[in-house]
Scaffold this motif. Sequence first.
Motif, PDB file in Angstrom:
ATOM      1  N   VAL A  97       0.839  -1.198   0.000  1.00  0.00           N
ATOM      2  CA  VAL A  97       0.000   0.000   0.000  1.00  0.00           C
ATOM      3  C   VAL A  97       0.876   1.251   0.000  1.00  0.00           C
ATOM      4  CG1 VAL A  97      -1.679   1.341   1.335  1.00  0.00           C
ATOM      5  CG2 VAL A  97      -1.964  -1.140   1.081  1.00  0.00           C
ATOM      6  N   ASP A  98       1.893   1.269   0.838  1.00  0.00           N
ATOM      7  CA  ASP A  98       2.770   2.442   0.944  1.00  0.00           C
ATOM      8  C   ASP A  98       3.615   2.643  -0.316  1.00  0.00           C
ATOM      9  OD1 ASP A  98       1.810   2.916   3.486  1.00  0.00           O
ATOM     10  OD2 ASP A  98       3.497   1.945   4.507  1.00  0.00           O
ATOM     11  N   THR A  99       3.987   1.551  -0.967  1.00  0.00           N
ATOM     12  CA  THR A  99       4.857   1.641  -2.140  1.00  0.00           C
ATOM     13  C   THR A  99       4.100   2.064  -3.386  1.00  0.00           C
ATOM     14  OG1 THR A  99       6.328  -0.079  -1.260  1.00  0.00           O
ATOM     15  CG2 THR A  99       6.438   0.345  -3.636  1.00  0.00           C
ATOM     16  N   TRP A 100       2.904   1.530  -3.574  1.00  0.00           N
ATOM     17  CA  TRP A 100       2.247   1.650  -4.874  1.00  0.00           C
ATOM     18  C   TRP A 100       1.217   2.754  -4.985  1.00  0.00           C
ATOM     19  CZ3 TRP A 100       5.630  -0.405  -7.586  1.00  0.00           C
ATOM     20  CH2 TRP A 100       6.220  -1.633  -7.269  1.00  0.00           C
ATOM     21  N   LEU A 101       0.750   3.299  -3.873  1.00  0.00           N
ATOM     22  CA  LEU A 101      -0.219   4.390  -3.952  1.00  0.00           C
ATOM     23  C   LEU A 101       0.473   5.729  -3.746  1.00  0.00           C
ATOM     24  CD1 LEU A 101      -3.393   3.082  -2.089  1.00  0.00           C
ATOM     25  CD2 LEU A 101      -3.197   3.658  -4.518  1.00  0.00           C
ATOM     26  N   GLY A 102       0.177   6.675  -4.621  1.00  0.00           N
ATOM     27  CA  GLY A 102       0.722   8.014  -4.498  1.00  0.00           C
ATOM     28  C   GLY A 102      -0.003   8.837  -3.451  1.00  0.00           C
ATOM     29  N   PRO A 103       0.467  10.048  -3.210  1.00  0.00           N
ATOM     30  CA  PRO A 103      -0.094  10.867  -2.127  1.00  0.00           C
ATOM     31  C   PRO A 103      -1.522  11.323  -2.356  1.00  0.00           C
ATOM     32  CG  PRO A 103       1.507  12.114  -3.431  1.00  0.00           C
ATOM     33  CD  PRO A 103       1.611  10.697  -3.871  1.00  0.00           C
ATOM     34  N   PRO A 156       2.603  13.978 -13.544  1.00  0.00           N
ATOM     35  CA  PRO A 156       3.528  14.345 -12.465  1.00  0.00           C
ATOM     36  C   PRO A 156       2.999  14.066 -11.073  1.00  0.00           C
ATOM     37  CG  PRO A 156       2.651  16.306 -13.575  1.00  0.00           C
ATOM     38  CD  PRO A 156       2.256  15.125 -14.398  1.00  0.00           C
ATOM     39  N   TRP A 157       1.680  14.030 -10.914  1.00  0.00           N
ATOM     40  CA  TRP A 157       1.073  13.831  -9.596  1.00  0.00           C
ATOM     41  C   TRP A 157       0.944  12.363  -9.208  1.00  0.00           C
ATOM     42  CZ3 TRP A 157      -3.085  10.756 -10.415  1.00  0.00           C
ATOM     43  CH2 TRP A 157      -3.685  10.808 -11.682  1.00  0.00           C
ATOM     44  N   ALA A 158       1.121  11.455 -10.162  1.00  0.00           N
ATOM     45  CA  ALA A 158       0.708  10.059  -9.970  1.00  0.00           C
ATOM     46  C   ALA A 158       1.787   9.188  -9.351  1.00  0.00           C
ATOM     47  CB  ALA A 158       0.281   9.463 -11.311  1.00  0.00           C
ATOM     48  N   GLY A 159       1.321   8.231  -8.537  1.00  0.00           N
ATOM     49  CA  GLY A 159       2.166   7.130  -8.107  1.00  0.00           C
ATOM     50  C   GLY A 159       2.030   6.000  -9.114  1.00  0.00           C
ATOM     51  N   HIS A 160       1.950   4.766  -8.611  1.00  0.00           N
ATOM     52  CA  HIS A 160       1.914   3.605  -9.498  1.00  0.00           C
ATOM     53  C   HIS A 160       0.508   3.248  -9.959  1.00  0.00           C
ATOM     54  CE1 HIS A 160       3.629   0.065 -11.316  1.00  0.00           C
ATOM     55  NE2 HIS A 160       2.798  -0.729 -10.656  1.00  0.00           N
ATOM     56  N   LEU A 161      -0.506   3.727  -9.261  1.00  0.00           N
ATOM     57  CA  LEU A 161      -1.886   3.341  -9.557  1.00  0.00           C
ATOM     58  C   LEU A 161      -2.744   4.590  -9.773  1.00  0.00           C
ATOM     59  CD1 LEU A 161      -2.167   0.529  -6.851  1.00  0.00           C
ATOM     60  CD2 LEU A 161      -1.872   0.193  -9.318  1.00  0.00           C
ATOM     61  N   PRO A 162      -2.488   5.338 -10.830  1.00  0.00           N
ATOM     62  CA  PRO A 162      -3.197   6.610 -11.023  1.00  0.00           C
ATOM     63  C   PRO A 162      -4.707   6.460 -11.130  1.00  0.00           C
ATOM     64  CG  PRO A 162      -1.939   5.993 -12.997  1.00  0.00           C
ATOM     65  CD  PRO A 162      -1.497   5.104 -11.892  1.00  0.00           C
ATOM     66  N   GLY A 163      -5.189   5.309 -11.620  1.00  0.00           N
ATOM     67  CA  GLY A 163      -6.623   5.109 -11.739  1.00  0.00           C
ATOM     68  C   GLY A 163      -7.332   5.073 -10.403  1.00  0.00           C
ATOM     69  N   LEU A 164      -6.602   4.758  -9.335  1.00  0.00           N
ATOM     70  CA  LEU A 164      -7.158   4.778  -7.988  1.00  0.00           C
ATOM     71  C   LEU A 164      -6.896   6.110  -7.295  1.00  0.00           C
ATOM     72  CD1 LEU A 164      -6.186   1.197  -6.714  1.00  0.00           C
ATOM     73  CD2 LEU A 164      -8.436   1.984  -7.487  1.00  0.00           C
ATOM     74  N   GLU A 165      -5.879   6.813  -7.747  1.00  0.00           N
ATOM     75  CA  GLU A 165      -5.465   8.051  -7.079  1.00  0.00           C
ATOM     76  C   GLU A 165      -6.293   9.252  -7.538  1.00  0.00           C
ATOM     77  OE1 GLU A 165      -1.272   8.081  -7.931  1.00  0.00           O
ATOM     78  OE2 GLU A 165      -1.075   6.031  -7.178  1.00  0.00           O
ATOM     79  N   ARG A 166      -6.499   9.381  -8.845  1.00  0.00           N
ATOM     80  CA  ARG A 166      -7.371  10.423  -9.399  1.00  0.00           C
ATOM     81  C   ARG A 166      -8.285   9.750 -10.427  1.00  0.00           C
ATOM     82  NH1 ARG A 166      -4.004  16.096 -10.409  1.00  0.00           N
ATOM     83  NH2 ARG A 166      -3.040  16.241  -8.338  1.00  0.00           N
ATOM     84  N   PRO A 167      -9.316   9.092  -9.951  1.00  0.00           N
ATOM     85  CA  PRO A 167     -10.156   8.269 -10.831  1.00  0.00           C
ATOM     86  C   PRO A 167     -10.767   9.018 -12.008  1.00  0.00           C
ATOM     87  CG  PRO A 167     -10.638   7.818  -8.527  1.00  0.00           C
ATOM     88  CD  PRO A 167      -9.747   8.995  -8.538  1.00  0.00           C
ATOM     89  N   ALA A 168     -11.325  10.204 -11.760  1.00  0.00           N
ATOM     90  CA  ALA A 168     -12.001  10.929 -12.835  1.00  0.00           C
ATOM     91  C   ALA A 168     -11.011  11.379 -13.899  1.00  0.00           C
ATOM     92  CB  ALA A 168     -12.748  12.133 -12.262  1.00  0.00           C
ATOM     93  N   ALA A 169      -9.832  11.815 -13.488  1.00  0.00           N
ATOM     94  CA  ALA A 169      -8.824  12.258 -14.448  1.00  0.00           C
ATOM     95  C   ALA A 169      -8.399  11.106 -15.355  1.00  0.00           C
ATOM     96  CB  ALA A 169      -7.616  12.839 -13.723  1.00  0.00           C
ATOM     97  N   VAL A 170      -8.256   9.930 -14.790  1.00  0.00           N
ATOM     98  CA  VAL A 170      -7.848   8.771 -15.588  1.00  0.00           C
ATOM     99  C   VAL A 170      -8.990   8.308 -16.486  1.00  0.00           C
ATOM    100  CG1 VAL A 170      -7.114   6.351 -15.455  1.00  0.00           C
ATOM    101  CG2 VAL A 170      -6.026   8.086 -14.011  1.00  0.00           C
ATOM    102  N   ALA A 171     -10.219   8.370 -16.009  1.00  0.00           N
ATOM    103  CA  ALA A 171     -11.361   8.031 -16.865  1.00  0.00           C
ATOM    104  C   ALA A 171     -11.388   8.943 -18.084  1.00  0.00           C
ATOM    105  CB  ALA A 171     -12.664   8.142 -16.085  1.00  0.00           C
ATOM    106  N   ASP A 172     -11.158  10.241 -17.888  1.00  0.00           N
ATOM    107  CA  ASP A 172     -11.137  11.187 -19.002  1.00  0.00           C
ATOM    108  C   ASP A 172      -9.969  10.897 -19.947  1.00  0.00           C
ATOM    109  OD1 ASP A 172     -13.355  12.458 -17.959  1.00  0.00           O
ATOM    110  OD2 ASP A 172     -12.220  14.102 -17.054  1.00  0.00           O
ATOM    111  N   LEU A 173      -8.817  10.577 -19.375  1.00  0.00           N
ATOM    112  CA  LEU A 173      -7.636  10.269 -20.185  1.00  0.00           C
ATOM    113  C   LEU A 173      -7.886   9.048 -21.063  1.00  0.00           C
ATOM    114  CD1 LEU A 173      -4.574  10.687 -20.804  1.00  0.00           C
ATOM    115  CD2 LEU A 173      -4.112   9.208 -18.839  1.00  0.00           C
ATOM    116  N   LEU A 174      -8.424   7.989 -20.479  1.00  0.00           N
ATOM    117  CA  LEU A 174      -8.677   6.760 -21.229  1.00  0.00           C
ATOM    118  C   LEU A 174      -9.748   6.982 -22.299  1.00  0.00           C
ATOM    119  CD1 LEU A 174      -8.652   4.125 -18.336  1.00  0.00           C
ATOM    120  CD2 LEU A 174      -6.836   4.569 -20.007  1.00  0.00           C
TER     121      LEU A 174
END
Length: 254
Positions: free
Chosen positions: A143-149, A225-243
Amino acid sequence: MTLAYDATGDGPALVLLHSGVCDRRMWDPQWSALADAGYRVVRCDFRGFGETPLPDRRHNDAEDVLDLMDALGIDRAALVGSSFGGRVALEIAARHPDRVSAMALLCAGLPGHEPTDVLRAFGEREDALLEAGDVAGAVELNVDTWLGPDAQEAVRDELRGMQRHAFDVQLAAPEGAGRIAVEIDLSAIKAPCLAVSGGRDLVDFRQIAARLPNLLADARHLELPWAGHLPGLERPAAVADLLTGFLRETVPVG
């Protein structure tokens, strides 16, 4: 054996492939948005994750996904892969290029990648915790390694549950279970690819995403620049728009 899966929507097929610390539930935040954008969306659990058990023999995840596509009557699909799921997507696209219409890879792994000291140290720490029977400690390490702030506490809790379940299943794996590694030729991939990296991710995955435009016929790299390893969980709406934007570009609806 068919992988556990969900399917919804109509239109061009889209298959979502989860990371190695999650299961198909990681796509909950993007699920409806992608279907609403006009796609037939499928998500599955790899063997040993979520609701798919491990068999008592070796298996290949790419073949499992292709078998699922066959069972659902999907000849060709766009693939969205997170981390390990991205590595599986690359294998499918290299071995069966005509079956992949496009790929979006979020902090993907790469077959044959030589891990840096940072990634190797993580693996050694995880192994040590599991060998000591400290499964909870190994979960927290992931959890600490793969999720960004930017990840909310509720998301951290969700990841804990998915990773704990995967550890419980995999640590109880029957003798003879395991993955079959297959050598692939990345130059065979024809599908357009968006390779996304996270500015706060481990250096290995940033390097892989940056390399892919030089390894694939039609790929571009985007770093968040804001993302850790799992951006879809970190900023869900932004990744939905990107995809959705990438898919409308490469696999138009209608």
